[in-house]
Design a protein around this motif. Structure first.
Motif, PDB file in Angstrom:
ATOM      1  N   ASP A 212       0.709  -1.455   0.161  1.00 25.35           N
ATOM      2  CA  ASP A 212       0.000  -0.486   0.115  1.00 25.35           C
ATOM      3  C   ASP A 212       0.859   1.096  -0.374  1.00 25.35           C
ATOM      4  N   GLU A 213       2.081   1.180  -0.176  1.00 24.14           N
ATOM      5  CA  GLU A 213       2.880   1.765  -0.031  1.00 24.14           C
ATOM      6  C   GLU A 213       2.914   2.895  -1.056  1.00 24.14           C
ATOM      7  N   PRO A 214       3.503   4.162  -1.371  1.00 23.76           N
ATOM      8  CA  PRO A 214       4.395   4.615  -2.632  1.00 23.76           C
ATOM      9  C   PRO A 214       5.263   3.773  -2.657  1.00 23.76           C
ATOM     10  N   MET A 215       6.651   4.249  -4.343  1.00 24.79           N
ATOM     11  CA  MET A 215       7.406   2.929  -4.067  1.00 24.79           C
ATOM     12  C   MET A 215       8.185   4.342  -4.639  1.00 24.79           C
ATOM     13  N   LEU A 239       0.586   1.552 -10.777  1.00 24.02           N
ATOM     14  CA  LEU A 239       1.707   2.483  -9.320  1.00 24.02           C
ATOM     15  C   LEU A 239       2.155   4.056 -10.522  1.00 24.02           C
ATOM     16  N   VAL A 240       2.270   4.200 -11.772  1.00 19.70           N
ATOM     17  CA  VAL A 240       3.442   4.992 -12.347  1.00 19.70           C
ATOM     18  C   VAL A 240       1.815   5.977 -12.673  1.00 19.70           C
ATOM     19  N   GLU A 241       0.793   5.493 -13.326  1.00 25.52           N
ATOM     20  CA  GLU A 241      -0.134   5.596 -13.873  1.00 25.52           C
ATOM     21  C   GLU A 241      -0.609   7.007 -12.586  1.00 25.52           C
ATOM     22  N   ALA A 242      -0.896   5.858 -11.035  1.00 31.20           N
ATOM     23  CA  ALA A 242      -1.303   6.597  -9.704  1.00 31.20           C
ATOM     24  C   ALA A 242      -0.489   7.967  -9.752  1.00 31.20           C
ATOM     25  N   GLY A 243       0.735   8.421 -10.002  1.00 30.83           N
ATOM     26  CA  GLY A 243       1.742   9.423  -9.628  1.00 30.83           C
ATOM     27  C   GLY A 243       2.161   8.456  -8.481  1.00 30.83           C
ATOM     28  N   ARG A 244       2.040   7.253  -8.040  1.00 32.46           N
ATOM     29  CA  ARG A 244       2.869   6.499  -6.464  1.00 32.46           C
ATOM     30  C   ARG A 244       4.255   5.904  -7.270  1.00 32.46           C
TER      31      ARG A 244
END
Length: 289
Positions: A212-215, A239-244
């Motif tokens: 659940d963490e941004p990386m 994650l890229v698409e979500a800006g995470r």
């Protein structure tokens, strides 16, 4: 008669051990010829951001333990810009006691105000970037770590008042409170990349452990900054698409990042995680120590 080395409690012993010897000798002279009430003007010889809280707390504690009264008046609010040679504050009280307190008092104001100014400048240089303070690894012990984290938070707050995003937190739990955060931020060190055997595998391990963490991934371990970063992005498109997803480039001064002809610009302060609007790549120039 109060002797510096005979003052009860931790603060008194600390002063006796750490003050410059000429201040202790000054105290001894005043004990012989008589004390006077004096006023000190506290200033720095270069422009700074006013960050006085740690010094103020120490003076109040030391004065209470010594059983003396002091008057501390500030000419600037916390976070205000102060010109070179311009007084930050005036401190009045017993010369016998204040002279012996001067060395430690200045330790808690000088470097802190300079670091706050550095953080302020960094944030204004890149106003649309969110920074992460990594003061712990560049400090000589816990006291300096606390001083630098406090300084960074003051400089960041000053920059935020001018419209910058500033520092969103730091990398450890012990000083996270200066940034209003419950804990430190961070993902992985270079050693984990080496352990995993590839940048991609290290990212996968992190994701499996902390789903659940941004990386933020270190993409410079093998000298394949662009290739490894693209491989990780291809593996985690959500994650890229979500800006995470972000990347930290800590390429050393002996070479350029792969595929570039110039180094990333040097920063005046700590490591910093730069979050670009796309949310895909973040660079972290490292000033070193």
């Amino acid at each position: 008669m109060i002797q510096g080395g005979d003052i009860p409690g931790e603060i008194g012993t600390d002063i006796a051990a750490r003050t410059d010897s000429y201040f202790t000798r000054t105290r001894q002279i005043l004990e012989r010829f008589g004390d006077k009430r004096v006023t000190y003007a506290i200033f720095l010889r270069r422009p700074v951001i006013c960050a006085p809280r740690l010094m103020t707390e120490w003076i109040e504690t030391a004065a209470s333990e010594r059983g003396i009264e002091v008057e501390l008046t500030f000419t600037h609010d916390e976070g205000a810009w102060v010109g070179a040679g311009e007084p930050l504050a005036y401190l009045s009280g017993s010369m016998l006691h204040l002279s012996e307190m001067e060395t430690i008092m200045l330790q808690k104001i000088g470097s802190v105000c300079v670091a706050a100014h550095n953080a302020w400048q960094m944030c204004l240089m890149l106003p649309n970037v969110a920074f992460l303070a990594m003061e712990a690894r560049h400090c000589a012990g816990a006291e300096m770590q606390d001083m630098m984290a406090y300084a960074c938070s003051v400089g960041s707050a000053a920059a935020k008042r001018e419209g910058a995003i500033g520092f969103i937190g730091n990398a450890n739990n012990g000083t996270a409170h200066w940034f209003g955060a419950p804990r430190g931020f961070g993902t992985m060190p270079h050693s984990l990349i080496g352990y995993a055997g590839s940048t991609l595998r290290a990212a996968e391990m992190f994701r499996e452990t902390f789903p659940d963490e941004p990386m933020t991934v270190l993409a410079d371990y093998f000298g394949r900054e662009v290739t490894d970063a693209l491989a990780v992005c291809g593996r985690f498109p959500d994650l890229v698409e979500a800006g995470r997803m972000s990347f930290r480039l800590d390429t050393h001064g002996g070479r350029f990042p792969r595929g570039t002809s110039t180094r990333p610009p040097a920063m005046p302060c700590w490591n910093a995680t730069l979050r670009e609007p796309s949310g895909t790549i973040a660079m972290t120039p490292n000033c070193g120590t």
